[in-house]
Design an enzyme around this catalytic site. Structure first.
Site, short mmCIF file in Angstrom:
data_model
loop_
_atom_site.label_atom_id
_atom_site.label_comp_id
_atom_site.label_asym_id
_atom_site.label_seq_id
_atom_site.Cartn_x
_atom_site.Cartn_y
_atom_site.Cartn_z
N ARG A 86 0.71 -1.22 0.14
CA ARG A 86 0.01 0.18 0.15
C ARG A 86 0.82 1.49 -0.07
NH1 ARG A 86 -3.69 -1.69 5.08
NH2 ARG A 86 -1.72 -2.75 5.29
N ARG A 104 9.26 -0.71 2.55
CA ARG A 104 10.39 -0.87 3.50
C ARG A 104 10.09 -1.87 4.86
NH1 ARG A 104 10.71 5.10 4.79
NH2 ARG A 104 10.78 5.91 2.49
N LYS A 122 -11.07 -15.37 0.46
CA LYS A 122 -12.27 -16.42 0.76
C LYS A 122 -13.42 -15.43 1.43
CE LYS A 122 -8.98 -20.36 1.20
NZ LYS A 122 -8.60 -21.27 2.47
N GLY A 141 -8.48 -23.72 -0.79
CA GLY A 141 -8.34 -24.96 -0.36
C GLY A 141 -7.96 -24.92 1.16
N LYS A 174 -17.07 -21.91 4.05
CA LYS A 174 -16.43 -22.69 4.99
C LYS A 174 -16.21 -22.07 6.25
CE LYS A 174 -12.30 -21.43 4.61
NZ LYS A 174 -11.00 -21.21 5.82
N ARG A 210 -8.33 -18.29 12.34
CA ARG A 210 -9.03 -17.10 12.76
C ARG A 210 -10.52 -17.40 12.98
NH1 ARG A 210 -5.55 -14.22 9.34
NH2 ARG A 210 -7.02 -15.38 7.70
N1 LIG Z 1 -4.03 -16.35 6.37
C1 LIG Z 1 -4.20 -17.62 5.96
O1 LIG Z 1 -4.01 -18.72 6.16
C2 LIG Z 1 -4.95 -17.63 4.67
C3 LIG Z 1 -4.94 -18.59 3.72
C4 LIG Z 1 -5.78 -18.67 2.59
C5 LIG Z 1 -6.75 -17.65 2.06
N2 LIG Z 1 -6.69 -16.59 2.91
C6 LIG Z 1 -7.35 -15.50 2.57
O2 LIG Z 1 -6.47 -14.58 2.05
C7 LIG Z 1 -7.35 -13.04 2.45
C8 LIG Z 1 -6.53 -12.40 3.18
O3 LIG Z 1 -6.34 -12.78 4.49
P1 LIG Z 1 -4.88 -12.76 5.30
O4 LIG Z 1 -5.11 -13.90 6.45
O5 LIG Z 1 -3.74 -12.97 4.47
O6 LIG Z 1 -4.82 -11.26 5.83
P2 LIG Z 1 -4.25 -10.81 7.12
O7 LIG Z 1 -4.98 -10.91 8.22
O8 LIG Z 1 -2.96 -11.43 7.17
O9 LIG Z 1 -4.12 -9.22 6.80
C9 LIG Z 1 -5.26 -8.49 6.72
C10 LIG Z 1 -4.52 -7.11 7.06
O10 LIG Z 1 -3.63 -6.81 6.10
C11 LIG Z 1 -3.47 -5.58 5.99
N3 LIG Z 1 -3.41 -5.42 4.43
C12 LIG Z 1 -2.22 -5.37 3.86
N4 LIG Z 1 -2.20 -5.15 2.54
C13 LIG Z 1 -3.59 -4.71 2.55
C14 LIG Z 1 -4.35 -4.21 1.38
N5 LIG Z 1 -3.85 -4.04 0.31
N6 LIG Z 1 -5.87 -3.92 1.57
C15 LIG Z 1 -6.12 -4.22 2.71
N7 LIG Z 1 -5.64 -4.49 3.72
C16 LIG Z 1 -4.21 -4.76 3.61
C17 LIG Z 1 -4.67 -4.78 6.71
O11 LIG Z 1 -4.02 -4.15 7.78
C18 LIG Z 1 -5.85 -6.00 6.93
O12 LIG Z 1 -6.25 -5.93 8.29
C19 LIG Z 1 -8.45 -13.41 3.02
O13 LIG Z 1 -9.76 -13.39 2.23
C20 LIG Z 1 -8.23 -15.03 3.69
O14 LIG Z 1 -9.34 -15.52 3.75
C21 LIG Z 1 -5.88 -16.48 4.11
O1 LIG Z 2 -7.48 -18.37 9.61
P1 LIG Z 2 -8.69 -18.53 8.62
O2 LIG Z 2 -10.03 -19.13 9.62
O3 LIG Z 2 -8.92 -17.20 7.94
O4 LIG Z 2 -8.43 -19.80 7.85
C1 LIG Z 2 -7.28 -19.63 6.93
C2 LIG Z 2 -7.43 -20.28 5.46
O5 LIG Z 2 -8.66 -19.96 5.01
C3 LIG Z 2 -7.35 -21.72 5.76
O6 LIG Z 2 -7.55 -22.63 4.69
#
Ligand SMILES: NC(=O)c1ccc[n+]([C@@H]2O[C@H](COP(=O)([O-])OP(=O)(O)OC[C@H]3O[C@@H](n4cnc5c(N)ncnc54)[C@H](O)[C@@H]3O)[C@@H](O)[C@H]2O)c1
Ligand SMILES: O=P(O)(O)OC[C@H](O)CO
Length: 335
Positions: free
Chosen positions: A32, A38, A106, A135, A190, A254
């Site tokens: 962003r 950095r 997701k 997945g 899910k 989470r």
């Molecule tokens: N974390 C996992 O294990 C995982 C695995 C598969 C899919 N996902 C999916 O990926 C997506 C992101 O989840 P995550 O766990 O990686 O996020 P995260 O919880 O690690 O990060 C979210 C936070 O990242 C910050 N962020 C950084 N860049 C951003 C941007 N460009 N726009 C908005 N916020 C930004 C914000 O502070 C936000 O609150 C979700 O839809 C989640 O379901 C996550």
């Molecule tokens: O930590 P959650 O609950 O967002 O799950 C992360 C991934 O979606 C698991 O596949």
């Protein structure tokens, strides 16, 4: 050398950038701001992943937008931000409209009830070149190199094969699918069921209760998916039962932790604050109910999760309502 862009220095975004690099690609990780760039460069990733530096020299970290110079060598982009930030992130990223773009989020769009690929189409991206990755993929496990499998859905299997090759590295194995609707819906729905499972863990109901929630949850996910054009097989695959199992059982999830905090009597907003990261299911529950109402489909578990999040009832009240439903035949969606 193939190059890919990843939008978002989130847990999943950094993990995907690391996987692409490990698979032999150059990567542009779009963040962003210069300040964020950095910080990610200095940490070699994200501290909250708890794995130390994970990004090597082939991951180039730049503030959005993608410059014309960089765009020329990029074969595709993965968008890995929470669904509520998806539209704005794609707009800010400035990805060429002709680029293959895959959603790694997701969730569903709160305002329009759209899937993330529908958001991409509304922004002018070619439906034939957009897709979804999903997945059982807990980032904290994958970044440590533990084995995992995912599914990438694209309308065109050839494009899916290119993504498979780009992402499959070490112990991370990607399968291809053409059911974009199913993969996206399964990945989003899910999370809601995992909140209910977390609540059951929180009430110390035991593994039988969690397994029942997962099984009946999968039935309602599949019912809605079929009504919206998905294939039943997808819900029996990695994006469906696979991810449901990982999310409902892993203490890393989470969504599960959110359910546990709700069961402990925490207000939903406080629980989200305490987790401090994305809880997609909390946004998805009301959207799923809207989609279900429009399609004439019943989602009993999702309805109870939405009611608890909406402050209409407590977790024990919601559980009693589920247990008190009329006895029924075990209907499993088949078509
Ligand atoms: N974390 C996992 O294990 C995982 C695995 C598969 C899919 N996902 C999916 O990926 C997506 C992101 O989840 P995550 O766990 O990686 O996020 P995260 O919880 O690690 O990060 C979210 C936070 O990242 C910050 N962020 C950084 N860049 C951003 C941007 N460009 N726009 C908005 N916020 C930004 C914000 O502070 C936000 O609150 C979700 O839809 C989640 O379901 C996550
Ligand atoms: O930590 P959650 O609950 O967002 O799950 C992360 C991934 O979606 C698991 O596949």
């Amino acid at each position: 050398m193939p190059a890919y862009a990843v939008v978002g220095a989130t847990s999943w975004g950094v993990t995907l950038a690391a996987l692409l690099e490990r698979a032999g690609n150059d990567v542009i990780l779009l963040v962003r701001s210069e300040l964020e760039a950095r910080a990610v460069r200095a940490a070699g990733g994200l501290e909250r992943l708890g794995a130390g530096p994970v990004l090597g020299p082939r991951v180039h970290i730049h503030p959005m937008p993608l410059t014309a110079n960089h765009a020329a060598g990029v074969s595709g982009a993965l968008v890995a931000v929470p669904s509520h930030a998806f539209r704005a992130a794609v707009q800010a990223a400035g990805l060429p409209r002709s680029l293959p773009v895959v959603s790694a989020a997701k969730g569903l769009d709160l305002e329009t009830s759209s899937r993330m690929t529908e958001v991409l189409h509304a922004l002018g991206y070619d439906p034939a070149r957009t897709g979804a990755l999903s997945g059982p993929n807990l980032a904290h496990e994958i970044i440590r190199g533990l084995p995992a499998a995912a599914v990438i859905a694209t309308p065109d299997l050839e494009l899916g094969r290119a993504w498979q090759t780009a992402l499959s590295a070490g112990a991370f194995r990607v399968y291809a699918s053409t059911d974009v609707v199913g993969v996206e819906l399964a990945g989003a729905l899910k999370n809601v069921i995992a909140i209910a499972a977390g609540a059951a863990w929180g009430l110390e109901f035991g593994a039988n209760a969690v397994a029942a929630i997962m099984t009946r949850g999968l039935a309602e996910m599949t019912r809605l998916g079929l009504a919206l054009g998905a294939e039943v097989a997808t819900f029996n695959g990695l994006a469906g039962v696979g991810d449901l199992a990982a999310t409902c059982f892993s203490p890393l999830s989470r969504n599960r932790r959110f359910g546990e905090l709700l069961a402990a009597g925490r207000a939903p907003a406080d629980a989200v604050d305490e987790i401090g990261e994305t809880v997609e299911g909390a946004h998805t529950a009301p959207v799923a109910l809207r989609l279900a109402a429009a399609a004439g489909v019943e989602l009993p578990i999702t309805a109870e999760v939405a009611a608890v999040i909406g402050g209409e009832r407590t977790v024990p009240e919601a559980m009693l309502r589920l247990l008190g439903r009329p006895l029924a035949r075990e209907e499993l969606p088949r078509r």
